[in-house]
Write an enzyme that holds these catalytic residues in place. Structure first.
Site, short mmCIF file in Angstrom:
data_model
loop_
_atom_site.label_atom_id
_atom_site.label_comp_id
_atom_site.label_asym_id
_atom_site.label_seq_id
_atom_site.Cartn_x
_atom_site.Cartn_y
_atom_site.Cartn_z
N THR A 1 -5.15 48.26 -3.03
CA THR A 1 -6.41 48.87 -2.56
C THR A 1 -6.57 48.69 -1.06
O THR A 1 -6.79 49.65 -0.32
CB THR A 1 -7.60 48.21 -3.29
OG1 THR A 1 -7.40 48.35 -4.70
CG2 THR A 1 -8.92 48.85 -2.90
N VAL A 2 -6.45 47.46 -0.57
CA VAL A 2 -6.75 47.18 0.83
C VAL A 2 -5.57 47.56 1.74
O VAL A 2 -5.77 48.15 2.81
CB VAL A 2 -7.13 45.69 1.03
CG1 VAL A 2 -7.56 45.44 2.47
CG2 VAL A 2 -8.23 45.28 0.07
N ALA B 1 5.67 45.67 2.77
CA ALA B 1 6.28 44.99 1.62
C ALA B 1 5.31 45.05 0.44
O ALA B 1 4.10 44.93 0.63
CB ALA B 1 6.57 43.53 1.96
N GLU C 1 -11.75 38.82 9.08
CA GLU C 1 -13.06 39.48 8.93
C GLU C 1 -13.21 40.12 7.55
O GLU C 1 -14.31 40.14 6.97
CB GLU C 1 -13.23 40.55 10.03
CG GLU C 1 -14.58 41.23 10.06
CD GLU C 1 -15.72 40.27 10.35
OE1 GLU C 1 -15.79 39.75 11.46
OE2 GLU C 1 -16.57 40.05 9.44
N VAL D 1 -14.75 38.28 3.83
CA VAL D 1 -16.12 38.06 3.33
C VAL D 1 -16.95 39.32 3.55
O VAL D 1 -17.05 39.84 4.66
CB VAL D 1 -16.81 36.88 4.05
CG1 VAL D 1 -18.20 36.64 3.44
CG2 VAL D 1 -15.98 35.62 3.97
N GLU E 1 -11.22 41.49 -8.25
CA GLU E 1 -10.02 40.71 -7.92
C GLU E 1 -8.95 40.98 -8.97
O GLU E 1 -9.25 41.44 -10.08
CB GLU E 1 -10.36 39.22 -7.90
CG GLU E 1 -11.32 38.82 -6.81
CD GLU E 1 -10.83 39.23 -5.42
OE1 GLU E 1 -9.76 38.76 -5.00
OE2 GLU E 1 -11.50 40.02 -4.77
N ASP F 1 -15.03 33.88 -6.64
CA ASP F 1 -14.84 34.68 -5.40
C ASP F 1 -16.01 34.46 -4.44
O ASP F 1 -15.80 34.25 -3.24
CB ASP F 1 -14.71 36.16 -5.78
CG ASP F 1 -14.59 37.05 -4.56
OD1 ASP F 1 -13.54 37.03 -3.92
OD2 ASP F 1 -15.58 37.74 -4.23
N LYS G 1 -15.97 32.75 -0.62
CA LYS G 1 -16.60 33.35 0.58
C LYS G 1 -17.65 32.41 1.17
O LYS G 1 -17.75 32.27 2.40
CB LYS G 1 -17.22 34.69 0.20
CG LYS G 1 -16.18 35.75 -0.15
CD LYS G 1 -16.79 36.92 -0.88
CE LYS G 1 -15.78 38.02 -1.14
NZ LYS G 1 -16.27 39.02 -2.08
#
Ligand code: NDP
Ligand code: HSE
Length: 430
Positions: free
Chosen positions: A14-15, A44, A131, A134, A192, A203, A207
């Site tokens: 996703t990220v 990777a 950054e 959180v 997650e 989670d 944070k």
């Protein structure tokens, strides 16, 4: 001509894929803002054949992200694999050992190993930026470390998990089942890899560990965050909260008290009229109280590809521009352990739901246990009637030390007429 900033991305989920897409879509704008290009030279992941929805023909592929961290033609390694150990940790350590900057969205890794990683990065003279770890799209790390740097912070609280807020909001609005809404949050890329981290409050605790260290200047100490999740919140609790004038939110709270720093994550009831009650769906919000600035509130999407990629790219632009500060606001070698408050000393109001046999004398036994522990009742609701059946008995309790309530509930749980463990939800006057 200024040389481009070369980056290698480990993890293309996703990220990771979202970050590559943003860099591609806004390449010209980012180049103008940095005065140089940001170019992804290597990637990777586990599965080379998977369609990521973005073109990756120009990049060198690595099956092993740790080899990539050591060998890629890159100034920055972007760690977007996840997990507090294993490949993610090895990638960061290897990158730092090879003199490369690290950008990560991995709050689990930072909460558990952040002190050591910050020290390694600072000793090596490279940046460890996080950054995205959180509150997704809210620049809360920058706000605490830079924008509010002149303040002594007394409290910080907020909705830190998008998945839980999405579940609580959707259950309330649609009456849908917990597991059904969780599956939807997973599908949307909010949750997650192990969603129990979201719903059990882990989670949010990761944070809060990071935010608390930035706010109060102490070492990160994940083990000192007392956390509870939202698994036990029933549709009935959500409905009753509304009836009592509250909304249920999973909050992370860190505050400085006379007993030490309190670091806690728990579902709580907040007044319907409060700003935090209006923060719905995948949105997060963080409120910070500083001595000069007073109260300031930050709100934005807390999870998902777009908001998280936005934060990852902000870190990359900082590195491209040569902007940096100590990882957690003060040099890692100067950070001291905190003194933490005993959670039993927490002063607050409470909602309690009991499931009781509908028999004469039940209420008297329950109130006797509360009286013996000096806990004062604000209101009682028992509307349904089921002679010899089981009914909910709901109470709100006046402000009391939590240890007293815990002792009273332990006695109440032992009563023969109480059929399930009491459910306690704290009431916060946010
Ligand atoms: P995903 O599960 O979507 O992606 C993880 C990626 O890592 C996948 O591409 C996977 O490869 C790759 N991967 C996993 N293990 C390995 C390994 N051993 N070697 C190489 N590659 C590996 O996770 P997200 O993108 O959601 O999350 C990434 C990080 O960002 C986590 O730390 C998460 O906590 C954090 N984060 C996530 C947010 C979100 O909204 N999703 C928001 C803020 C932070 P493959 O695809 O081939 O299986
Ligand atoms: N699983 C996390 C959440 C992702 O739902 O908030 C963002 O950190």
């Amino acid at each position: 001509v200024t040389k481009p900033l070369k980056i290698a991305v480990a993890g293309l989920g996703t990220v990771g894929a979202g970050t590559i897409k943003l860099l591609f879509d806004h390449a010209d704008m980012i180049s103008a803002r940095c005065g140089r290009n940001i170019v992804c030279t290597a990637v990777a992941a586990r599965n080379r054949a998977k369609d990521r929805g973005v073109s990756m023909t120009e990049q060198q592929w690595f099956d092993d992200p740790v080899t990539m961290a050591a060998q890629a033609d890159a100034d920055v390694i972007v760690e977007l694999i996840g997990g507090s150990s294993g490949a993610a940790k090895a990638v960061c350590e290897t990158a730092i050992a090879h003199g490369r900057h690290v950008v990560t969205a991995n709050k689990a890794l930072l909460a558990v190993h952040g002190n050591d990683l910050a020290r390694l990065a600072e000793d090596a003279g490279v940046t460890l930026a996080y950054e995205a770890s959180v509150a997704g799209g809210i620049p809360i790390i920058k706000a605490l470390r830079e924008g509010l740097v002149g303040n002594k912070i007394s409290a910080l609280s907020g909705i830190l998990n998008g998945t839980c807020n999405y579940i609580l909001t959707t259950m309330r609005e649609t009456g849908r089942d917990f597991s059904d809404v969780l599956a939807e949050a997973q599908q949307l890329g909010y949750a997650e890899a192990d969603p129990s981290f979201d719903i059990d409050g882990v989670d949010a605790a990761h944070k809060l560990t990071i935010l608390s260290s930035l706010a109060f200047g102490h070492k990160l100490d994940f083990a000192a965050v007392k956390s509870e999740g939202i698994r036990h919140i029933s549709a009935e609790d959500i409905r009753l909260a509304g009836e009592l004038g509250y909304r249920i939110k999973l909050l992370g709270i860190a505050r400085s008290t006379e007993h030490g720093i309190e670091q806690r994550v728990y579902p709580c009831m907040v007044p319907l009229a409060s700003p935090i009650a209006q923060v719905e769906g995948v949105f997060n919000a963080v409120e910070v109280v500083g001595d000069y600035v007073g109260r300031s509130v930050y709100e934005g999407r807390g999870a998902g590809a777009g908001p998280t990629a936005s934060a990852v790219v902000a870190d990359l632009v900082d590195i491209a521009l040569g902007r940096s500060s100590p990882t957690f606001g003060i040099p890692a070698t100067k950070m001291k352990p905190a003194v933490f408050a005993d959670p039993g000393k927490h002063l607050g109001a409470y909602y309690v739901r009991l499931m009781v046999r509908d028999k004469p004398g039940v209420l008297a036994d329950v109130t006797a246990a509360l009286r013996d522990e000096n806990v004062s009742i604000e209101s009682v609701i028992q509307r349904s009637r089921a002679p010899d059946g089981v009914v909910p008995l709901v109470m709100t309790l006046h402000e009391t030390e939590e240890a007293n309530v815990t002792r009273a509930l332990a006695r109440i749980e032992e009563l023969e007429t109480v059929t399930e463990p009491p459910r306690l939800i704290r009431i916060e006057g946010v």
